[in-house]
Design a protein around this motif. Sequence first.
Motif, short mmCIF file in Angstrom:
data_model
loop_
_atom_site.label_atom_id
_atom_site.label_comp_id
_atom_site.label_asym_id
_atom_site.label_seq_id
_atom_site.Cartn_x
_atom_site.Cartn_y
_atom_site.Cartn_z
N ALA A 111 -29.13 1.74 23.44
CA ALA A 111 -29.79 0.59 24.05
C ALA A 111 -28.82 -0.59 24.04
O ALA A 111 -27.91 -0.65 23.22
CB ALA A 111 -31.06 0.24 23.26
N PRO A 112 -29.00 -1.54 25.00
CA PRO A 112 -28.10 -2.70 25.08
C PRO A 112 -28.15 -3.55 23.82
O PRO A 112 -29.18 -4.16 23.53
CB PRO A 112 -28.63 -3.48 26.28
N GLN A 113 -27.11 -3.55 23.06
CA GLN A 113 -26.97 -4.42 21.89
C GLN A 113 -25.52 -4.45 21.47
O GLN A 113 -24.77 -3.52 21.74
CB GLN A 113 -27.86 -3.94 20.74
N GLY A 114 -25.13 -5.55 20.85
CA GLY A 114 -23.74 -5.68 20.40
C GLY A 114 -22.77 -5.71 21.56
O GLY A 114 -23.13 -6.05 22.68
N ILE A 115 -21.53 -5.36 21.27
CA ILE A 115 -20.47 -5.39 22.26
C ILE A 115 -20.45 -4.09 23.06
O ILE A 115 -20.43 -3.02 22.47
CB ILE A 115 -19.11 -5.60 21.56
N PRO A 116 -20.44 -4.20 24.38
CA PRO A 116 -20.47 -2.96 25.18
C PRO A 116 -19.13 -2.21 25.12
O PRO A 116 -18.12 -2.75 24.63
CB PRO A 116 -20.79 -3.46 26.58
N LEU A 117 -19.12 -1.00 25.61
CA LEU A 117 -18.01 -0.07 25.39
C LEU A 117 -16.67 -0.50 25.97
O LEU A 117 -15.64 -0.47 25.29
CB LEU A 117 -18.40 1.31 25.95
N THR A 118 -16.66 -0.90 27.24
CA THR A 118 -15.38 -1.28 27.84
C THR A 118 -14.82 -2.53 27.16
O THR A 118 -13.62 -2.60 26.87
CB THR A 118 -15.56 -1.56 29.36
N MET A 119 -15.69 -3.49 26.92
CA MET A 119 -15.26 -4.72 26.26
C MET A 119 -14.64 -4.40 24.90
O MET A 119 -13.62 -4.99 24.52
CB MET A 119 -16.46 -5.65 26.09
N ARG A 120 -15.23 -3.47 24.18
CA ARG A 120 -14.72 -3.11 22.87
C ARG A 120 -13.38 -2.39 22.99
O ARG A 120 -12.42 -2.69 22.28
CB ARG A 120 -15.75 -2.23 22.14
N GLU A 121 -13.33 -1.46 23.92
CA GLU A 121 -12.11 -0.66 24.12
C GLU A 121 -10.92 -1.56 24.49
O GLU A 121 -9.80 -1.33 24.07
CB GLU A 121 -12.37 0.35 25.25
N TYR A 122 -11.18 -2.58 25.28
CA TYR A 122 -10.12 -3.51 25.68
C TYR A 122 -9.87 -4.60 24.63
O TYR A 122 -8.99 -5.43 24.80
CB TYR A 122 -10.49 -4.19 27.02
N ARG A 123 -10.70 -4.61 23.60
CA ARG A 123 -10.59 -5.65 22.54
C ARG A 123 -10.64 -7.07 23.11
O ARG A 123 -9.83 -7.93 22.74
CB ARG A 123 -9.30 -5.46 21.76
N MET A 124 -11.55 -7.27 24.03
CA MET A 124 -11.69 -8.62 24.60
C MET A 124 -12.29 -9.55 23.55
O MET A 124 -13.13 -9.14 22.75
CB MET A 124 -12.62 -8.58 25.81
N GLN A 125 -11.88 -10.81 23.61
CA GLN A 125 -12.37 -11.79 22.64
C GLN A 125 -13.68 -12.43 23.06
O GLN A 125 -14.38 -13.02 22.24
CB GLN A 125 -11.34 -12.90 22.48
N GLY A 126 -13.97 -12.40 24.33
CA GLY A 126 -15.18 -13.05 24.82
C GLY A 126 -15.14 -13.13 26.33
O GLY A 126 -14.37 -12.42 26.98
N THR A 127 -15.96 -14.01 26.88
CA THR A 127 -15.96 -14.19 28.33
C THR A 127 -15.72 -15.66 28.65
O THR A 127 -16.13 -16.51 27.87
CB THR A 127 -17.32 -13.78 28.94
N PRO A 128 -15.06 -15.98 29.76
CA PRO A 128 -14.48 -15.02 30.70
C PRO A 128 -13.15 -14.47 30.19
O PRO A 128 -12.43 -15.15 29.48
CB PRO A 128 -14.24 -15.88 31.95
N THR A 129 -12.87 -13.25 30.57
CA THR A 129 -11.55 -12.66 30.31
C THR A 129 -11.03 -12.10 31.63
O THR A 129 -11.78 -11.44 32.36
CB THR A 129 -11.64 -11.55 29.25
N LEU A 130 -9.79 -12.41 31.93
CA LEU A 130 -9.16 -11.89 33.15
C LEU A 130 -8.10 -10.87 32.75
O LEU A 130 -7.26 -11.15 31.91
CB LEU A 130 -8.51 -13.02 33.96
N ILE A 131 -8.17 -9.72 33.38
CA ILE A 131 -7.21 -8.65 33.09
C ILE A 131 -6.56 -8.20 34.39
O ILE A 131 -7.26 -7.97 35.38
CB ILE A 131 -7.93 -7.47 32.40
#
Lengths: 190, 190, 190, 190
Positions: A111-131
């Motif tokens: 279920a939607p909670q915490g940090i989603p998978l792609t965001m975690r895999e990319y180790r993003m710090q937050g939003t917005p993030t540009l890649i």
Amino acid sequence: MVDTGNSVRKVPAPELQTSAWLNTPQPLTLAALRGKVVVLHTFQIFCPGCVQVGIPQAQRIYQEFDPERVAVIGLHTVFEHHPVMGPDALEVFTHEYRLRFPIGIDKYEGAPQGIPLTMREYRMQGTPTLILIDKTGDIRLHKFGHISDLTVGFSIGALLSEDFDEAAAEAKSLQPEGISDGCDTDGCSV
Amino acid sequence: MVDTGNSVRKVPAPELQTSAWLNTPQPLTLAALRGKVVVLHTFQIFCPGCVQVGIPQAQRIYQEFDPERVAVIGLHTVFEHHPVMGPDALEVFTHEYRLRFPIGIDKYEGAPQGIPLTMREYRMQGTPTLILIDKTGDIRLHKFGHISDLTVGFSIGALLSEDFDEAAAEAKSLQPEGISDGCDTDGCSV
Amino acid sequence: MVDTGNSVRKVPAPELQTSAWLNTPQPLTLAALRGKVVVLHTFQIFCPGCVQVGIPQAQRIYQEFDPERVAVIGLHTVFEHHPVMGPDALEVFTHEYRLRFPIGIDKYEGAPQGIPLTMREYRMQGTPTLILIDKTGDIRLHKFGHISDLTVGFSIGALLSEDFDEAAAEAKSLQPEGISDGCDTDGCSV
Amino acid sequence: MVDTGNSVRKVPAPELQTSAWLNTPQPLTLAALRGKVVVLHTFQIFCPGCVQVGIPQAQRIYQEFDPERVAVIGLHTVFEHHPVMGPDALEVFTHEYRLRFPIGIDKYEGAPQGIPLTMREYRMQGTPTLILIDKTGDIRLHKFGHISDLTVGFSIGALLSEDFDEAAAEAKSLQPEGISDGCDTDGCSV
């Protein structure tokens, strides 16, 4: 100052893990975008910095560059307030802000909670993030927060100028992906 | 849409013809800048579009890029109201607006009147005009009026990515320069 | 926070001392403007804060309010770089920036040098300075630097709401004017 | 041009009909705000014009004016996409955008659908709508869409300058309220 040397070491961009897409008849994969420069804009619909700065920049990029050469993709990476930022809310937001580029919804394990998978895999710090991802599928720029149009434009120009060897890219894509330990705010290194 | 193909045909950039310089101990020449990408911003101190849009953009470019690789140059191309836009007025303007990049004063055949020499040689339509010159000394972008930061950044990125063969550039510089008849608003072609 | 109480004590606005005018068939005097709220915007043509912020604000005020009730007046108060900010330069600036409101040139005792007479009399700190004068000819707001549109709009609204007794104003105008010792940055008091 | 004459005929402002409030310990009523000028900013959280223009303007007004004299109130008037603009979403929005002024939620007759009660009673055309209510509880400005800071500031200044007779206001409040047939986009008349 712009890093005109593109000194960031190349790291394969993990494949997007999404649960749904808007503005595209079928799901996008980075694998299918080899040969194009990919601009991945990650955001949340209730993030002021995204709505006021990041999203308008993504729209400008989408409007100014040829989609055959530069693929602009939005990614809704909801890591807080999940109940009010579901797919329905995203759809209304996308409609009201007249966004036209493809937008994927970052996936959760359950279920939607915490940090989603792609965001975690990319180790993003937050939003917005540009890649920015190059033609061969490597991450070349990874920026949390504001980044100037000059820098984004410059980076796209540099990446588009790179040769693209389809055979080499294909060979590379057979190797296992995954991001290793050298990531920091401004980029990732193996 | 940005011309990501840089299809503008290459034309040698005529050498600057200047009567004086600010912000530099000695006069600049394009010849001495081979190997760098040159951003030439032409303006007039009483041109609203220059003061409000063009000059701030030139400052951003100057601040964001490494001067060893990207040379930002201002050129005061006065083609009207000459008596009130002389060197003294330019000096005050440059001081008050805290401009730090080198600024040349476009030269006249005799007394200041009509269109100055460099402006005429480049067939500029007015001010502001932004001109990008590649490492070998060729004009690659020639834009009268507003141009987005994304496009300028992109173009700098593309031009910086080009190889620079010093020997070939030197050979080329021995040939007579001069701009031929194929110039229009958006660029020049031979 | 806006001083909604208008607590600044009233001080008669010294008459403008000018050497010439633009955008008006004949010289303006504050005396002749009794009954109107006067917005006096003082500036210099090479002052970035004036050109980028103050002048556009004066233009907005001029466009939004009825000139029969709110008189917008520019005043060129040159206190530095006099040789390059003479009447000819001002005229070109006014033409190029398409300013339509009346603009006076602050006067000097002799040749243009130092602080001009009106600027000195009003004890202005620099440019831009915005001064609001009420229907009876009193200074009610005196602000050096940036001031928000909300505050300016509010002040105009408050001053326009005040009653105007023509006879009383006339009687007052017979008394000697002159600004007394209680002036500071934000206003003047007797 | 600003209507410096405030010629809009006065109409009693219908009482707010709300189902909940944020940023205030207890529900607000217009009746309890007699003696203050009320700035009522109505919006929806997924309305770009509200988020980019209207809300920032409301914040500026809230920051610049004394809350003892000028009451800034937000009103969430959801007339579309009800499921994704419920109270929880509004709360997250208010938190993320750091809004501090009281915000009411416009009420529905039954379940949230169609146009909510206050919005209907005021005959608003959409969001954003800015409404100014004078010290006696009359609507004095009613504007759908963008309105300049100069105009809002002016109107607040004019309304604050008006006398407030508490006894008369009280007598008036005993009469039945309700908006009559003379409303159009720019105001209401009896």
